[in-house]
Every structure is written in C-alpha cells, then in structure tokens.
Design a protein around this motif. Structure first.
Motif, PDB file in Angstrom:
ATOM      1  N   SER A  16     -18.798 -30.892  25.446  1.00 14.58           N
ATOM      2  CA  SER A  16     -17.761 -31.768  25.996  1.00 14.58           C
ATOM      3  C   SER A  16     -16.725 -30.997  26.814  1.00 14.58           C
ATOM      4  O   SER A  16     -15.998 -31.588  27.616  1.00 14.58           O
ATOM      5  N   ARG A  17     -16.665 -29.679  26.638  1.00 16.91           N
ATOM      6  CA  ARG A  17     -15.723 -28.858  27.400  1.00 16.91           C
ATOM      7  C   ARG A  17     -16.222 -28.582  28.819  1.00 16.91           C
ATOM      8  O   ARG A  17     -15.447 -28.161  29.677  1.00 16.91           O
ATOM      9  N   VAL A  18     -17.502 -28.790  29.058  1.00 14.04           N
ATOM     10  CA  VAL A  18     -18.080 -28.522  30.381  1.00 14.04           C
ATOM     11  C   VAL A  18     -17.962 -29.793  31.212  1.00 14.04           C
ATOM     12  O   VAL A  18     -18.737 -30.735  31.061  1.00 14.04           O
ATOM     13  N   THR A  19     -16.991 -29.840  32.085  1.00 15.49           N
ATOM     14  CA  THR A  19     -16.730 -31.041  32.879  1.00 15.49           C
ATOM     15  C   THR A  19     -16.918 -30.727  34.374  1.00 15.49           C
ATOM     16  O   THR A  19     -17.090 -29.581  34.774  1.00 15.49           O
ATOM     17  N   GLY A  20     -16.897 -31.766  35.179  1.00 13.86           N
ATOM     18  CA  GLY A  20     -16.989 -31.587  36.624  1.00 13.86           C
ATOM     19  C   GLY A  20     -18.388 -31.719  37.184  1.00 13.86           C
ATOM     20  O   GLY A  20     -18.606 -31.433  38.367  1.00 13.86           O
ATOM     21  N   ASP A  21     -19.351 -32.154  36.371  1.00 19.04           N
ATOM     22  CA  ASP A  21     -20.718 -32.341  36.864  1.00 19.04           C
ATOM     23  C   ASP A  21     -21.305 -33.596  36.231  1.00 19.04           C
ATOM     24  O   ASP A  21     -22.391 -33.579  35.667  1.00 19.04           O
ATOM     25  N   ALA A  22     -20.553 -34.703  36.351  1.00 19.58           N
ATOM     26  CA  ALA A  22     -20.911 -35.929  35.641  1.00 19.58           C
ATOM     27  C   ALA A  22     -22.280 -36.457  36.042  1.00 19.58           C
ATOM     28  O   ALA A  22     -23.002 -37.034  35.220  1.00 19.58           O
ATOM     29  N   LYS A  23     -22.676 -36.286  37.306  1.00 20.79           N
ATOM     30  CA  LYS A  23     -23.954 -36.864  37.747  1.00 20.79           C
ATOM     31  C   LYS A  23     -25.140 -36.217  37.048  1.00 20.79           C
ATOM     32  O   LYS A  23     -26.224 -36.804  36.994  1.00 20.79           O
ATOM     33  N   PRO A  66     -27.034 -27.569  34.078  1.00 21.09           N
ATOM     34  CA  PRO A  66     -27.040 -26.502  33.066  1.00 21.09           C
ATOM     35  C   PRO A  66     -25.955 -26.602  31.994  1.00 21.09           C
ATOM     36  O   PRO A  66     -25.793 -25.665  31.216  1.00 21.09           O
ATOM     37  N   ALA A  67     -25.224 -27.704  31.907  1.00 18.25           N
ATOM     38  CA  ALA A  67     -24.105 -27.771  30.974  1.00 18.25           C
ATOM     39  C   ALA A  67     -24.546 -27.502  29.533  1.00 18.25           C
ATOM     40  O   ALA A  67     -23.889 -26.770  28.789  1.00 18.25           O
ATOM     41  N   GLY A  88     -17.748 -24.232  37.746  1.00 17.88           N
ATOM     42  CA  GLY A  88     -17.663 -24.360  39.191  1.00 17.88           C
ATOM     43  C   GLY A  88     -16.357 -23.899  39.794  1.00 17.88           C
ATOM     44  O   GLY A  88     -16.139 -24.099  40.994  1.00 17.88           O
ATOM     45  N   GLY A  89     -15.465 -23.278  38.996  1.00 18.43           N
ATOM     46  CA  GLY A  89     -14.225 -22.738  39.549  1.00 18.43           C
ATOM     47  C   GLY A  89     -14.504 -21.602  40.518  1.00 18.43           C
ATOM     48  O   GLY A  89     -15.547 -20.938  40.443  1.00 18.43           O
ATOM     49  N   TRP A  90     -13.571 -21.340  41.407  1.00 13.09           N
ATOM     50  CA  TRP A  90     -13.846 -20.369  42.477  1.00 13.09           C
ATOM     51  C   TRP A  90     -14.113 -18.970  41.934  1.00 13.09           C
ATOM     52  O   TRP A  90     -14.851 -18.185  42.545  1.00 13.09           O
ATOM     53  N   ASP A  91     -13.553 -18.627  40.777  1.00 13.07           N
ATOM     54  CA  ASP A  91     -13.801 -17.312  40.184  1.00 13.07           C
ATOM     55  C   ASP A  91     -14.532 -17.419  38.845  1.00 13.07           C
ATOM     56  O   ASP A  91     -14.556 -16.478  38.068  1.00 13.07           O
ATOM     57  N   PRO A  93     -17.810 -17.611  36.375  1.00 14.76           N
ATOM     58  CA  PRO A  93     -19.221 -17.210  36.375  1.00 14.76           C
ATOM     59  C   PRO A  93     -20.176 -18.398  36.246  1.00 14.76           C
ATOM     60  O   PRO A  93     -21.358 -18.268  36.565  1.00 14.76           O
ATOM     61  N   LEU A  94     -19.652 -19.519  35.764  1.00 11.42           N
ATOM     62  CA  LEU A  94     -20.504 -20.683  35.519  1.00 11.42           C
ATOM     63  C   LEU A  94     -20.531 -21.583  36.741  1.00 11.42           C
ATOM     64  O   LEU A  94     -19.581 -22.317  37.024  1.00 11.42           O
ATOM     65  N   GLY A  95     -21.640 -21.549  37.466  1.00  6.31           N
ATOM     66  CA  GLY A  95     -21.805 -22.422  38.613  1.00  6.31           C
ATOM     67  C   GLY A  95     -22.593 -23.655  38.253  1.00  6.31           C
ATOM     68  O   GLY A  95     -23.002 -23.859  37.097  1.00  6.31           O
ATOM     69  N   HIS A  96     -22.858 -24.478  39.238  1.00  4.11           N
ATOM     70  CA  HIS A  96     -23.647 -25.692  39.005  1.00  4.11           C
ATOM     71  C   HIS A  96     -25.135 -25.388  38.882  1.00  4.11           C
ATOM     72  O   HIS A  96     -25.932 -26.287  38.600  1.00  4.11           O
ATOM     73  N   HIS A  97     -25.503 -24.143  39.097  1.00  8.96           N
ATOM     74  CA  HIS A  97     -26.822 -23.606  38.769  1.00  8.96           C
ATOM     75  C   HIS A  97     -26.591 -22.280  38.050  1.00  8.96           C
ATOM     76  O   HIS A  97     -25.682 -21.528  38.412  1.00  8.96           O
ATOM     77  N   PRO A  98     -27.389 -21.951  37.043  1.00  5.80           N
ATOM     78  CA  PRO A  98     -27.181 -20.693  36.327  1.00  5.80           C
ATOM     79  C   PRO A  98     -27.483 -19.479  37.210  1.00  5.80           C
ATOM     80  O   PRO A  98     -28.446 -19.490  37.984  1.00  5.80           O
ATOM     81  N   ASP A  99     -26.659 -18.442  37.098  1.00  3.01           N
ATOM     82  CA  ASP A  99     -26.772 -17.245  37.925  1.00  3.01           C
ATOM     83  C   ASP A  99     -27.111 -16.052  37.043  1.00  3.01           C
ATOM     84  O   ASP A  99     -26.325 -15.669  36.171  1.00  3.01           O
ATOM     85  N   ARG A 100     -28.270 -15.454  37.269  1.00  2.00           N
ATOM     86  CA  ARG A 100     -28.729 -14.329  36.449  1.00  2.00           C
ATOM     87  C   ARG A 100     -27.776 -13.138  36.517  1.00  2.00           C
ATOM     88  O   ARG A 100     -27.608 -12.414  35.535  1.00  2.00           O
ATOM     89  N   VAL A 101     -27.132 -12.948  37.653  1.00  2.00           N
ATOM     90  CA  VAL A 101     -26.273 -11.780  37.839  1.00  2.00           C
ATOM     91  C   VAL A 101     -24.947 -11.946  37.101  1.00  2.00           C
ATOM     92  O   VAL A 101     -24.369 -10.972  36.608  1.00  2.00           O
ATOM     93  N   LEU A 102     -24.463 -13.167  36.987  1.00  2.00           N
ATOM     94  CA  LEU A 102     -23.125 -13.410  36.455  1.00  2.00           C
ATOM     95  C   LEU A 102     -23.080 -13.793  34.981  1.00  2.00           C
ATOM     96  O   LEU A 102     -22.029 -13.647  34.344  1.00  2.00           O
TER      97      LEU A 102
END
Length: 225
Positions: A16-23, A66-67, A88-91, A93-102
C-alpha cells in the motif's frame, strides 16, 4: 491454504506504500502471492547471498507492474522499506520497471513484454554451461504476454534443451483471445502444474517440482477494466 489479502497483513501494508502507478495495480495484486511464496519458501537467495554465483535466479518478465515485487524485496530485506514511498521519483531507485543496476536482488531490467522468458532461457543455459547443477532459474510471465511471438521460440528451445527452468504464468484471463485448451497446452515438452494462484501451499509444491523445464499456471481472479 493461505493467501495475502487482509489489509492488516504486513506485506499488504508494504504494498500500500507503493503509489503512483494505479493503472498497474491489477498486475501487482495478481502476482503478490506467487512472489511471496518464491522469496519466502523456494528461492535459494537472500540479501547476504545476492551476488553468489550459484544462487537461484528470478526474473520478473511481467515487469510493467512491479509494485508487488518491490514490496516483497522490502519484506525480505533486499531494499529499505522507505524506498517504497517514492516510486518513480527523480532520484528514486524504484522506477516503473525494475532496474538491475539500481535495485539489489533484481536480476534483469524488464517491462518490455515478451523479453523475460527468452532472457530466462539464456540465463538457465549459461548456468548449466558453468556447471551450476543445483541452481534453478524462475521467470514470472503474464498470460497476455504469451501473445508475443518471441515466447514461443523460447518455449520450444527450453524443451529441446531440457533446461532447469520454471516459468510461472499468472492467468488472470487478460490475453486478447484466451487460451483454448489451457495455457499448459502451449508448452509442449514441459511438465506442468495448474494451481490456485492464492493457495500458498499449492504454489510451493508446484514450484518445487524439478521438471526440466517446468510450467506453473497460477490462476487468479480475472482482470477487470
């Protein structure tokens, strides 16, 4: 049989803490139980062994939602829980797709549907070439994602090569034309289990099946909208 559904469940609270990707919320909720069973009961990996060469590998081919993945990684100590508050914040590590590097514990950057199963086939083949006979590769795929043609090439090759690969297909009936005869009929040469995608014990039994390769179809409630 246990399922993650109650709002008081700690994992539900993390999600529930992961917001901003409702679709993509349906994608997250459809995968939560399978992801939890994988990380809590099956995978030979932990934050301390995340870089060990003989660790099990898990790839989230269904990487566009990925939530739930992030919530499970936080629950198991791979990432700080505080990261969940800034998807999805500008800094962040958690994007709307998982990033192996981050993101610690993530094996591949995914989200472009149809790529994960092929990546998992290559991973399993590479591990076998290095002599890691105990190491297993798991990949989670959506039923609609199987409409991508590249998956069928990966399915055929994995069967021919007898790879130590387990594919979990989340079946929420979202593929355009459905799968007459069942998804398992589209995986010739694979052993297969069809389970309730909310039944943790049944999911665990199916995931522990050492088929080479092995399919687990996890049926969940149909996607709406």
């Amino acid at each position: 049989m246990t399922a993650i559904s109650a709002p008081t469940n700690p994992l539900h609270n993390l999600l529930s803490r992961v917001t901003g990707d409702a679709k993509h919320a349906p994608s997250a909720h459809s995968t939560l139980d399978v992801l939890w069973v994988l990380y809590d009961r099956v995978l030979r990996i932990s934050p301390e062994t995340a870089d060990e060469p003989d660790r099990d590998r898990f790839l989230l081919s269904k990487g566009h939602g990925p939530a739930a993945y992030y919530a499970v990684l936080a629950a198991k100590g791979f990432i700080p829980e505080e990261w969940l508050d800034d998807l999805g914040g500008w800094d962040s590590p958690l994007g709307h797709h998982p990033d192996r590097v981050l993101i610690p514990g993530v094996e591949a950057g995914t989200g472009s549907l149809g790529h994960g199963l092929g990546l998992a086939v290559g991973t399993a083949l590479g591990l076998r070439a290095q002599g890691f006979d105990r190491t297993r590769t798991f990949v989670l795929v959506g039923d609609a994602e199987l409409d991508e043609g590249s998956n069928h090439e990966a399915i055929a090759y994995a069967a021919a090569a007898g790879l130590a690969l387990t594919a979990v297909v989340i079946d929420n009936q979202s593929s355009t034309h459905g799968w007459p005869g069942g998804i398992e009929t589209r995986f010739p040469g694979w052993s297969a289990d069809v389970v309730d995608g909310r039944d943790h014990d049944a999911i665990e039994r199916a995931l522990r099946e050492p088929g080479r390769p092995h399919l687990v179809v996890a049926r969940v409630e149909p996607k709406r909208g």
